[in-house]
Structure formats: C-alpha cells, structure tokens
Scaffold this active site. Structure first.
Site: not given
Ligand code: F6R
Length: 265
Positions: A68, A138, A140, A145
């Site tokens: 992403d 959440n 995702h 989302e």
């Molecule tokens: C990152 C992504 C997100 C993160 C998620 C957890 O490329 O797609 O889904 O993996 O938000 O983020 P952290 O690791 O910072 O807790």
C-alpha cells in the site's frame, strides 16, 4: 495450514520471521516477496539486512512488491512507504532496481488505471510467493479498512479516523492524507503464503478477532481464515487474548527447532 507461532518477545518473533523469509529465499532465489510498512516489520527487515551482511543472503533475484501507499503526500515527503522500504531494507541489500515494484500514490486521474496495472504486473510476474503483513488495531490488512469487500482488489481507499489518528503519531507533523492505495483483500489472498506479524498488548484483541473470531468484512484481517497457507508470528502479548494457545504452541513446536523452520511453503 494456519500456523500460529508465539514467541516470548518481539525481538525473538522478528528473528524467527526473518529466518523463515531467509530460508524461503534460499529455497527460491527468485522469490516474489510482498512487503508491508509500519512499525511491526522493522525488526524483521533488520534481521534480513543482518543476514545479507553476515551470511551473504542473496537478494539479486528477489522481486519486491509493496502492499500500500499514501495518496497526496508532498513528492519529497519522508512519510511515503516507498521511502520507508528504502530506508529499512532496499538500500542495504543487493536488489536489482528492475525487481522493485513499489506502489506510488498516483495523481487523482491516474488512480484507477494504475491499480489495474499493478494487478496485471503482479500476475505477469507470476504472483506473490510470500506476503508480509501487519495488522491494524481496527483489523485492517494493508489499508483495507473495516467494511472492505473480502474479495476487493487493488484500489483507492478512504482512511478511517482511527487509522489516521494512529498514523498521526509517526507522521513527523505532516497531515495524514485522506486516501491511500492498497492491494485488496482478494489480491492479498492470492499470495501463496501470508506471513502476518503482530507484537504488543495493543494488538491482542484484534489478533483474537482475526484468528478466532467470525469471518467478517468488519475485521478485514479475518479474511486470512480463507487462506490455505498462513503463518502468524505473535509475541506473548499480542497472543494474549487467543483461547487456543496451547494447541498453537504444540503445533508450532512440530515445525521449529531453534530458529530453523521445517516447513515447505
Ligand atoms: C502497512 C500496512 C498496515 C500496517 C498496520 C499495522 O503497509 O498496510 O496494515 O501493517 O497498520 O501498523 P504497525 O505495524 O505500525 O502497528
């Protein structure tokens, strides 16, 4: 197979996840590896860089794909995930520039066609072999989302208020964009193996929902339950709300000795 490895610490989890990726690269030198950004995989990337330095783990044939990217950041913003991947991984490895396939946050008019091109690119390259993932508080996966179709494809997505709030803490004061581009849940599920990492008590509740809760678009990460080959690496805290821990520990002790994996991916 849904294999849940529970480690004492996030350092141990990052090391073991690193050795799984390294072993897979040794088995399949032209591995098509999907990357995630965020805090969670930083330790894994550090381990890969160390293995490259100390054991000459060879990335010359490895192809990288990103999960992403934000849309609408300043072109020189340090918050682009592209910058993150260079900082934590790419700049320290022998990756061929032609093997880098990082999503860019395209201009408004070009979004739909660049998403289609990205899907086509992944297919033309033969698909992703191993996709690294984190999980949002959440639920995702990528930036899919809550409410994302379980069969969604690469597309533009509106970031939720809670995601923006979490990102705001690490965004060097720059406003968090409204929009991002993400591989869809259907795209992610086509990767041959998923390697999902989660560390820390703040992830415990969502990990339990994703692994043991009902399949639901409201917890996009629960879509991993549909995948035939998933490895989760959790530290003790992130595994804290799982009810089936005893079984997971038994199961993973069958395929791991020290940091060595006995697993055909
Ligand atoms: C990152 C992504 C997100 C993160 C998620 C957890 O490329 O797609 O889904 O993996 O938000 O983020 P952290 O690791 O910072 O807790």
């Amino acid at each position: 197979m849904m294999l849940v490895l529970i480690t004492e610490t996030s350092e141990e989890g990052s090391r073991k996840a690193g050795s799984l990726v390294a072993q897979t690269i040794m088995q399949t030198p032209a591995l098509r590896l999907g990357l995630a950004a965020g805090n969670t995989p930083i330790g894994l990337y550090r381990n890969l860089v160390d293995l490259h330095r100390t054991t000459h783990l060879d990335f010359s044939r490895v192809r990288l794909f990103s999960l992403d990217e934000f849309i609408g950041l300043r072109s020189d913003s340090p918050n682009h995930y592209r910058v993150f991947y260079h900082q934590h991984l790419i700049d320290h490895l022998n990756i061929e520039p032609a093997h880098l396939h990082l999503l860019s946050g395209p201009a408004e008019q070009g979004i739909a066609s660049s998403c289609v091109s990205y899907e086509r690119l992944i297919q033309n390259q033969g698909g992703i072999d191993l996709q690294i993932l984190g999980i949002g508080r959440n639920g995702h996966l990528g930036f899919n989302e809550p409410g994302s179709s379980l069969n969604s494809r690469t597309r533009r997505i509106l970031l939720s208020a809670s995601t923006k709030q979490n990102l705001g803490r690490v965004f060097y004061g720059e406003p968090v964009p409204e929009w991002a581009v993400t591989m869809g849940l259907g795209t992610i599920r086509e990767a041959r193996t998923l390697l999902l990492l989660a560390f820390g008590a703040h992830k415990a509740e969502v990990v339990a929902k994703a692994v043991e809760g009902p399949l639901s678009a409201f917890t996009p990460a629960s879509s991993i339950q549909l995948h035939p080959s998933v490895v989760l690496v959790l530290d003790r805290e992130a595994a804290g709300s799982l009810t089936n821990q005893e079984y997971y520990r038994q199961q993973s002790s069958q395929v791991m000795k020290g940091d060595q994996w006995f697993l055909e991916l």
